[in-house]
Design a protein around this motif. Structure first.
Motif, mmCIF file in Angstrom:
data_model
loop_
_atom_site.group_PDB
_atom_site.id
_atom_site.type_symbol
_atom_site.label_atom_id
_atom_site.label_comp_id
_atom_site.label_asym_id
_atom_site.label_seq_id
_atom_site.Cartn_x
_atom_site.Cartn_y
_atom_site.Cartn_z
ATOM 1 N N SER A 136 26.395 50.672 25.604
ATOM 2 C CA SER A 136 25.964 49.413 26.211
ATOM 3 C C SER A 136 25.410 48.466 25.153
ATOM 4 O O SER A 136 24.722 48.877 24.222
ATOM 5 C CB SER A 136 24.885 49.679 27.262
ATOM 6 N N ARG A 140 24.030 41.954 31.080
ATOM 7 C CA ARG A 140 24.679 42.005 32.391
ATOM 8 C C ARG A 140 25.435 40.706 32.618
ATOM 9 O O ARG A 140 24.922 39.617 32.334
ATOM 10 C CB ARG A 140 23.643 42.190 33.501
ATOM 11 N N ALA A 158 33.650 45.206 30.166
ATOM 12 C CA ALA A 158 33.174 46.587 30.312
ATOM 13 C C ALA A 158 33.586 47.429 29.110
ATOM 14 O O ALA A 158 32.814 48.266 28.621
ATOM 15 C CB ALA A 158 33.712 47.190 31.602
ATOM 16 N N ASP A 163 27.467 45.423 30.966
ATOM 17 C CA ASP A 163 27.226 45.876 32.336
ATOM 18 C C ASP A 163 27.776 44.794 33.275
ATOM 19 O O ASP A 163 27.188 43.719 33.390
ATOM 20 C CB ASP A 163 25.727 46.077 32.547
ATOM 21 N N THR A 165 29.183 43.324 36.969
ATOM 22 C CA THR A 165 29.242 43.414 38.426
ATOM 23 C C THR A 165 30.178 42.329 38.934
ATOM 24 O O THR A 165 30.001 41.147 38.610
ATOM 25 C CB THR A 165 27.862 43.235 39.071
ATOM 26 N N GLY A 202 33.316 51.542 34.186
ATOM 27 C CA GLY A 202 31.942 51.155 34.500
ATOM 28 C C GLY A 202 31.805 49.870 35.277
ATOM 29 O O GLY A 202 30.685 49.438 35.578
#
Length: 459
Positions: A136, A140, A158, A163, A165, A202
Motif C-alpha cells: 500500500s 484512498r 489497485a 486503496d 473504492t 483489492g
C-alpha cells in the motif's frame, strides 16, 4: 512457417434463425486449433502498427506470438499487463477501426483477427498465477461508476498499491457492460469474472451508491479520499422531439436494454417486463440501435425495422453487428427519418410517419447531411418505437458539484491528463467525451489512473 491465407480464420457462430430466438452468445469463440492457425497469420512486424491503434497499448505481436507457440497462459498474461478487461474487449471493441485497421496483413487481404485472439487468450488467465500482494502507498481513491472507465482506472490504481473504492449507482456492478450490451454479445458471467479479478487485486465495490444523492464529491473528500475519479458515463437518453413520443409503446433504447440486460425482461415472470409488441421500429444506426433491434427480435417481434436517415455506407455501427442484424432478419430502411408517431384511441403506438431523405453537403462530422425530399412522407405500421439516437451524461453530478466545470453538452471539462478544474477530481470516458466506445473509455481510465498516481506522489 507463417500462415499466408488471405482471410481470417472463421469464427464459429449460432445459425441466424436459431440465435434470433435466444439470448445466448452469438459468436462461439475460437478453438485452440483455430487460434493457433490465426496467430500464424501475424507477421510480427518490427514497427508494430497494430499497437498504435490500441487505446490501451496491448502488446499485440507478443501475445499473438505466444498463442502461436501454444502458450496461451503467457498470451493472457501479456494482455493483462495493460488491459484489465480483455474478455470484454475481445467481444465488443471495434477492432476493425483500431488495431486491425493498421494491420499490415490488411493491405492484401483481411487483417489478423486480433479481437478474436484476445477473446481466446483471456480465458486462460488465472488470478492465483499472476496476482501477488501489493504494498500500500497509503492513499484512498474513490472511483464513481463501475463501467469500463471506472473499472480500468480502479484496476490500475489497485495494482499500484492504492486503496480503491468503486461507487456504483445500480444494484449490480459493470455499468454499460451489464445494462447496455446484450447477453448475446457480452455474457454477464464474463463481466462478473472480470470484476472478480479486480476484486482479487483489492478493489472494493459498493453498489446502490448514487453519488450526488447519497454522498457528494465533497463528502468523499471529507471521508478521507485523496482523489476522486468520475467515470459515470453517458446514460441520459436523447429523444427526437417529434409528436407522439409520450405514447405507450415508445421506449428509449436505454430503457429497453436496461430492462432486458440488467433485469432479464425476456425471462418468464420477470419483475420488470417489456410490454409485448409485434412490429417494432428502431430509430438510429449505431451499435445501440443494432442492440435494441436484435433484442426486440428476440423478445418475439414478428418484424423489426431500423430507420436511419443516412445510407448504408454511413452506418456508424460495427460492420459485424450490422452483418449479424441483417442475417437475423432485421429490416433496414435507409435515407429515412421519423416525423411523427401516431397513437390509437388508447394512446398506444399504431404507426410511424417518416419521410425520405437525400444526402447533401457534409456536416461538421464530415458525413453528408441528410436533407428531406419534398412530398415523400409515408407510414410504417408498428406498435413499438425505440429511439436510439444518442445519450448524454446524467446531470446529477453537475447539479451537486457547482464548482466543477461542464461544457454545453453536460460533459465534464478535463485537460490532457484527465484532470478537472477541481483539485483532486479527475474524469474520463463518456462523462467527458460524450457517448463513445468501451475501449476508448478504458483508455481514458488508464490515463486518469496514471495522472492520479502522479497527483498522489506530489500531494
Amino acid at each position: 512457417m507463417p500462415n499466408m491465407q488471405p482471410k481470417k480464420t472463421p469464427m464459429p457462430v449460432q445459425e441466424p434463425d436459431v440465435r434470433n430466438k435466444n439470448f445466448k452468445e452469438v459468436a462461439l469463440g475460437y478453438t485452440e486449433k483455430d487460434a493457433v492457425n490465426e496467430a500464424g497469420r501475424c507477421l510480427g512486424c518490427k514497427n508494430r502498427p497494430c499497437v498504435e491503434g490500441c487505446p490501451v497499448g496491448v502488446d499485440i505481436p507478443e501475445f499473438i506470438a505466444a498463442i502461436g507457440r501454444e502458450n496461451f497462459t503467457e498470451a493472457s498474461t501479456i494482455i493483462r499487463k495493460t488491459n484489465s478487461l480483455p474478455a470484454v474487449c475481445g467481444r465488443v471493441c471495434p477492432q476493425e477501426t483500431q488495431c486491425e485497421a493498421l494491420c499490415v496483413r490488411g493491405k492484401k487481404g483481411e487483417s489478423v483477427a486480433i479481437g478474436r485472439l484476445e477473446r481466446f487468450a483471456s480465458e486462460y488467465y488465472t488470478v492465483a498465477a499472476t496476482t501477488s500482494p501489493v504494498t500500500s502507498i497509503g492513499h484512498r481513491v474513490a472511483v464513481i461508476g463501475s463501467g469500463p472507465a471506472g473499472l480500468t482506472c480502479a484496476g490500475d490504481l489497485a495494482a499500484a498499491g492504492v486503496d480503491v473504492t468503486v461507487f456504483e449507482a445500480f444494484h449490480a456492478s459493470g455499468g454499460v457492460l451489464v445494462y447496455g450490451i446484450p447477453e448475446f454479445r457480452l455474457p454477464k458471467a464474463i463481466v462478473s469474472e472480470e470484476i472478480d479479478k479486480l476484486k482479487a487485486l483489492g478493489v472494493k465495490i459498493e453498489t446502490n451508491m448514487l453519488i450526488g444523492k447519497i454522498l457528494t464529491i465533497d463528502d468523499l473528500f471529507a471521508q478521507g479520499f485523496s482523489a476522486v475519479f468520475l467515470g459515470t458515463g453517458a446514460g441520459l437518453p436523447t429523444f427526437m422531439n417529434i409528436p407522439g413520443e409520450s405514447l405507450v409503446g415508445v421506449y428509449s433504447a436505454n430503457e429497453l436494454l436496461t430492462r432486458v440486460n440488467l433485469m432479464k425482461a425476456y425471462e418468464y415472470g420477470a419483475e420488470t417486463p417489456v410490454l409485448p409488441f409485434k412490429n417494432a421500429v428502431v430509430i438510429g444506426g449505431g451499435n445501440v440501435a443494432m442492440d435494441a433491434a436484435r433484442c426486440a427480435k428476440r423478445l418475439g417481434a414478428d418484424s423489426v425495422t431500423i430507420v436511419y436517415r443516412r445510407g448504408e455506407a454511413e452506418l456508424p455501427a460495427r460492420l459485424e453487428e450490422i452483418h449479424h442484424a441483417m442475417e437475423e432478419g432485421i429490416i433496414f430502411k435507409f435515407l429515412t427519418a421519423p416525423v411523427e408517431i401516431i397513437g390509437d384511441e388508447n394512446f398506444r403506438v399504431k404507426s410511424l410517419v417518416c419521410e425520405e431523405m437525400e444526402l447533401g453537403e457534409p456536416d461538421k462530422s464530415g458525413r453528408r447531411r441528410p436533407v428531406p425530399k419534398p412530398n415523400s412522407r409515408f407510414t410504417i405500421e408498428c406498435d413499438c418505437v425505440i429511439p436510439a439516437i444518442g445519450t448524454s451524461p446524467n446531470p446529477l453530478i453537475m447539479r451537486t458539484t457547482p464548482d466543477l466545470e461542464f461544457d454545453r453538452r453536460g460533459c465534464v471539462v478535463i485537460d490532457e491528463t484527465c484532470a478537472t478544474n477541481k483539485k483532486g477530481v479527475f474524469a474520463g470516458g463518456d462523462i467527458s467525451s460524450g457517448a463513445a466506445t468501451v475501449i476508448l473509455a478504458m483508455g481514458a481510465g488508464k490515463l486518469a489512473a496514471a495522472s492520479i498516481l502522479e497527483f498522489l506522489r506530489n500531494a
